[in-house]
Design a protein around this motif. Structure first.
Motif, PDB file in Angstrom:
ATOM      1  N   TYR A 211      19.239   2.451   3.806  1.00 55.78           N
ATOM      2  CA  TYR A 211      18.130   3.576   4.093  1.00 55.78           C
ATOM      3  C   TYR A 211      17.485   4.349   3.073  1.00 55.78           C
ATOM      4  N   THR A 212      15.960   3.915   3.081  1.00 56.62           N
ATOM      5  CA  THR A 212      15.171   4.208   1.872  1.00 56.62           C
ATOM      6  C   THR A 212      14.097   5.108   2.598  1.00 56.62           C
ATOM      7  N   ASP A 213      13.931   6.240   1.639  1.00 60.57           N
ATOM      8  CA  ASP A 213      12.861   7.219   1.968  1.00 60.57           C
ATOM      9  C   ASP A 213      11.477   6.773   1.760  1.00 60.57           C
ATOM     10  N   THR A 214      10.971   6.247   3.083  1.00 53.61           N
ATOM     11  CA  THR A 214       9.575   5.866   3.295  1.00 53.61           C
ATOM     12  C   THR A 214       9.080   6.203   4.809  1.00 53.61           C
ATOM     13  N   PRO A 215       7.893   6.020   5.095  1.00 46.10           N
ATOM     14  CA  PRO A 215       7.442   6.004   6.194  1.00 46.10           C
ATOM     15  C   PRO A 215       8.121   5.469   7.342  1.00 46.10           C
TER      16      PRO A 215
ATOM     17  N   ALA B  39      -1.220  -6.067  -1.551  1.00 43.58           N
ATOM     18  CA  ALA B  39      -1.992  -6.986  -0.331  1.00 43.58           C
ATOM     19  C   ALA B  39      -1.363  -6.189   0.701  1.00 43.58           C
ATOM     20  N   ASP B  40      -2.118  -5.808   1.714  1.00 38.48           N
ATOM     21  CA  ASP B  40      -1.790  -4.896   2.741  1.00 38.48           C
ATOM     22  C   ASP B  40      -2.679  -4.883   4.020  1.00 38.48           C
ATOM     23  N   VAL B  41      -2.265  -4.452   5.147  1.00 38.26           N
ATOM     24  CA  VAL B  41      -3.285  -4.246   6.180  1.00 38.26           C
ATOM     25  C   VAL B  41      -3.886  -2.765   6.048  1.00 38.26           C
TER      26      VAL B  41
ATOM     27  N   PRO C  70      14.728  -7.614  17.183  1.00 39.75           N
ATOM     28  CA  PRO C  70      13.768  -8.523  16.631  1.00 39.75           C
ATOM     29  C   PRO C  70      13.780  -8.194  15.135  1.00 39.75           C
ATOM     30  N   TYR C  71      14.009  -6.869  14.831  1.00 37.11           N
ATOM     31  CA  TYR C  71      13.931  -6.612  13.395  1.00 37.11           C
ATOM     32  C   TYR C  71      15.357  -7.444  12.684  1.00 37.11           C
ATOM     33  N   VAL C  72      16.564  -6.817  13.251  1.00 36.23           N
ATOM     34  CA  VAL C  72      17.742  -7.427  12.906  1.00 36.23           C
ATOM     35  C   VAL C  72      17.815  -9.021  12.770  1.00 36.23           C
TER      36      VAL C  72
ATOM     37  N   ASN D 144       7.564 -10.695  -1.194  1.00 35.01           N
ATOM     38  CA  ASN D 144       7.549 -10.491   0.376  1.00 35.01           C
ATOM     39  C   ASN D 144       7.940  -9.217   0.720  1.00 35.01           C
ATOM     40  N   ASN D 145       7.307  -8.156   0.945  1.00 31.71           N
ATOM     41  CA  ASN D 145       7.850  -6.922   1.447  1.00 31.71           C
ATOM     42  C   ASN D 145       7.545  -6.607   2.728  1.00 31.71           C
ATOM     43  N   ALA D 146       6.337  -6.987   3.411  1.00 27.54           N
ATOM     44  CA  ALA D 146       5.756  -6.363   4.505  1.00 27.54           C
ATOM     45  C   ALA D 146       6.761  -6.509   5.542  1.00 27.54           C
TER      46      ALA D 146
ATOM     47  N   ALA E  26       1.111  -1.237   0.101  1.00 26.31           N
ATOM     48  CA  ALA E  26       0.088  -0.075   0.004  1.00 26.31           C
ATOM     49  C   ALA E  26       0.804   1.216   0.098  1.00 26.31           C
ATOM     50  N   ARG E  27       2.128   1.057   0.620  1.00 30.43           N
ATOM     51  CA  ARG E  27       2.690   2.401   0.791  1.00 30.43           C
ATOM     52  C   ARG E  27       4.316   2.121   0.772  1.00 30.43           C
ATOM     53  N   GLY E  28       5.143   3.269   0.704  1.00 33.33           N
ATOM     54  CA  GLY E  28       6.487   3.052   0.677  1.00 33.33           C
ATOM     55  C   GLY E  28       7.227   2.031  -0.672  1.00 33.33           C
ATOM     56  N   ILE E  29       8.081   1.229  -0.093  1.00 33.66           N
ATOM     57  CA  ILE E  29       9.034   0.495  -1.125  1.00 33.66           C
ATOM     58  C   ILE E  29       7.918  -0.400  -1.773  1.00 33.66           C
ATOM     59  N   GLY E  30       6.616  -1.091  -0.905  1.00 32.11           N
ATOM     60  CA  GLY E  30       5.742  -1.819  -1.595  1.00 32.11           C
ATOM     61  C   GLY E  30       5.008  -1.182  -2.721  1.00 32.11           C
TER      62      GLY E  30
HETATM   63  N1  LIG Z   1      12.748   1.945   4.618  1.00 28.24           N
HETATM   64  C1  LIG Z   1      13.983   1.573   4.810  1.00 28.24           C
HETATM   65  O1  LIG Z   1      15.085   2.355   5.082  1.00 28.24           O
HETATM   66  C2  LIG Z   1      14.209   0.160   4.737  1.00 28.24           C
HETATM   67  C3  LIG Z   1      15.500  -0.392   4.776  1.00 28.24           C
HETATM   68  C4  LIG Z   1      15.756  -1.803   4.593  1.00 28.24           C
HETATM   69  C5  LIG Z   1      14.623  -2.595   4.587  1.00 28.24           C
HETATM   70  N2  LIG Z   1      13.370  -2.211   4.394  1.00 28.24           N
HETATM   71  C6  LIG Z   1      12.291  -3.137   4.305  1.00 28.24           C
HETATM   72  O2  LIG Z   1      11.395  -2.825   3.278  1.00 28.24           O
HETATM   73  C7  LIG Z   1      10.266  -3.365   3.447  1.00 28.24           C
HETATM   74  C8  LIG Z   1       9.275  -2.086   3.126  1.00 28.24           C
HETATM   75  O3  LIG Z   1       9.512  -0.941   4.349  1.00 28.24           O
HETATM   76  P1  LIG Z   1       9.073   0.411   3.811  1.00 28.24           P
HETATM   77  O4  LIG Z   1      10.246   1.395   4.328  1.00 28.24           O
HETATM   78  O5  LIG Z   1       8.247   0.635   2.820  1.00 28.24           O
HETATM   79  O6  LIG Z   1       7.939   0.380   5.239  1.00 28.24           O
HETATM   80  P2  LIG Z   1       6.453   1.099   5.406  1.00 28.24           P
HETATM   81  O7  LIG Z   1       6.438   0.970   7.000  1.00 28.24           O
HETATM   82  O8  LIG Z   1       6.728   2.424   4.624  1.00 28.24           O
HETATM   83  O9  LIG Z   1       5.740   0.145   4.606  1.00 28.24           O
HETATM   84  C9  LIG Z   1       5.328  -0.976   5.323  1.00 28.24           C
HETATM   85  C10 LIG Z   1       4.043  -1.558   4.599  1.00 28.24           C
HETATM   86  O10 LIG Z   1       4.100  -2.954   5.452  1.00 28.24           O
HETATM   87  C11 LIG Z   1       2.621  -3.053   5.561  1.00 28.24           C
HETATM   88  N3  LIG Z   1       2.477  -4.074   6.852  1.00 28.24           N
HETATM   89  C12 LIG Z   1       2.776  -3.778   8.062  1.00 28.24           C
HETATM   90  N4  LIG Z   1       2.509  -5.107   8.584  1.00 28.24           N
HETATM   91  C13 LIG Z   1       1.753  -5.760   7.935  1.00 28.24           C
HETATM   92  C14 LIG Z   1       1.078  -6.941   8.084  1.00 28.24           C
HETATM   93  N5  LIG Z   1       1.055  -7.715   9.220  1.00 28.24           N
HETATM   94  N6  LIG Z   1       0.784  -7.542   6.794  1.00 28.24           N
HETATM   95  C15 LIG Z   1       0.795  -7.112   5.683  1.00 28.24           C
HETATM   96  N7  LIG Z   1       1.045  -5.977   5.529  1.00 28.24           N
HETATM   97  C16 LIG Z   1       1.712  -5.108   6.672  1.00 28.24           C
HETATM   98  C17 LIG Z   1       2.262  -1.791   6.103  1.00 28.24           C
HETATM   99  O11 LIG Z   1       1.132  -1.601   6.419  1.00 28.24           O
HETATM  100  C18 LIG Z   1       2.933  -0.684   4.958  1.00 28.24           C
HETATM  101  O12 LIG Z   1       2.244  -0.722   4.018  1.00 28.24           O
HETATM  102  C19 LIG Z   1      10.146  -3.823   4.984  1.00 28.24           C
HETATM  103  O13 LIG Z   1      10.365  -5.138   4.785  1.00 28.24           O
HETATM  104  C20 LIG Z   1      11.279  -3.056   5.475  1.00 28.24           C
HETATM  105  O14 LIG Z   1      11.807  -3.841   6.645  1.00 28.24           O
HETATM  106  C21 LIG Z   1      13.003  -0.809   4.548  1.00 28.24           C
END
Ligand SMILES: NC(=O)c1ccc[n+]([C@@H]2O[C@H](COP(=O)([O-])OP(=O)(O)OC[C@H]3O[C@@H](n4cnc5c(N)ncnc54)[C@H](O)[C@@H]3O)[C@@H](O)[C@H]2O)c1
Length: 251
Positions: free
Chosen positions: A187-191, A38-40, A154-156, A89-91, A17-21
């Motif tokens: 480090y990616t420009d997302t929420p 696919a998202d919540v 837990p994230y790491v 698989n991005n969530a 729904a947002r960010g990298i996805g």
């Molecule tokens: N932004 C960064 O700097 C960065 C760096 C490395 C890895 N990542 C990874 O990239 C992926 C996307 O991150 P992002 O930065 O776009 O984050 P984001 O928070 O902007 O987006 C994450 C998305 O996942 C969805 N989500 C959360 N829980 C969920 C669930 N239980 N089921 C389905 N959807 C769910 C959220 O609603 C949101 O739309 C993540 O796996 C994150 O760990 C991000």
């Protein structure tokens, strides 16, 4: 990339729904694929799918819920007239807390979403990919699997584990024509990075800025299209952040 490169292919993008996805969804539709967002986040997901047009649809999916996964695959098969070819698989979630103060619920939830969510997705999607004669799965690791920051235990742990999951899945699924790789975004420009100090975080990196979600999506597209001899790999899109550690030490 021609706009027709993925014509006739169907994809599921979790956390779409947002960010990298969201960038993954746009890139896949741009390359001709049909995509399940696919998202919540229902409102954002439905708005994105509407914006992407008739080759996109939204499915409510909490990646920890295996029944919802089965429904999501059904949505993809209807959209794709019986085929499912790509799973991204991005969530992922990130709940920074010092380790000793962290509740077991936080630990469990982050691992459930970030790691078990990937496992659930692979199990849900592979039968349809096998019927289609092959497919491509892209998992999402992180720069933090190589440069672990504090407060993100837990994230790491989940992101390091995704590397192992990717390698074993590649080993087991290669016989069915299914390639499995992982992205390692920096480090990616997302929420998820909202409120971070970009200048400080990127100071020691060769490229002194956050990445854009589209730059990660470009690598995803490469993996699902051209990377026909690549499986079990982890591809960094990190502005040289790993090289930057050596730079900082040498300083
Ligand atoms: N932004 C960064 O700097 C960065 C760096 C490395 C890895 N990542 C990874 O990239 C992926 C996307 O991150 P992002 O930065 O776009 O984050 P984001 O928070 O902007 O987006 C994450 C998305 O996942 C969805 N989500 C959360 N829980 C969920 C669930 N239980 N089921 C389905 N959807 C769910 C959220 O609603 C949101 O739309 C993540 O796996 C994150 O760990 C991000």
């Amino acid at each position: 990339m021609t706009s027709a490169e993925l014509e006739g292919k169907t994809a599921i993008v979790t956390g779409g729904a947002r960010g990298i996805g969201a960038a993954h969804c746009r890139a896949l539709v741009g390359a001709g694929a049909s995509v399940v967002v696919a998202d919540v986040l229902r409102e954002e997901g439905e708005a994105l799918a509407a914006d992407l047009g008739e080759r996109a649809t939204f499915a409510f999916l909490d990646v920890t819920d295996r029944e919802q996964w089965a429904q999501c695959v059904d949505v993809a098969l209807r959209l794709g007239r019986g085929s499912l070819d790509i799973l991204v698989n991005n969530a992922g979630i990130n709940q920074p807390t010092p380790l000793v103060d962290m509740s077991p619920e936080t630990w469990d939830r982050v691992l459930a979403v970030n790691l078990t969510g990937h496992f659930n997705g692979i199990q849900a999607a592979v039968p349809a990919m096998r019927r289609a004669g092959g497919g491509s799965i892209v998992n999402t690791a992180s720069i933090t699997a190589v440069i672990p920051p504090s407060q993100l235990a837990p994230y790491v742990a989940s992101k390091m584990a995704i590397v192992g999951l990717t390698q074993v899945a590649a080993l087991e699924l290669g016989a069915y024509g299914i390639r499995v790789n992982a992205l390692q975004p920096g480090y990616t420009d997302t929420p998820m990075m909202a409120g971070g100090d970009e200048a400080a975080i990127t100071a020691a990196m060769p490229i002194h800025r956050y990445g854009q979600p589209e730059e990660v999506a470009d690598m995803m597209l490469y993996l699902v299209t051209r990377a026909t001899y690549t499986t079990g790999s982890v591809l960094a899109v990190d502005g040289g952040a790993v090289a930057g550690v050596g730079y900082a030490v040498a300083d």
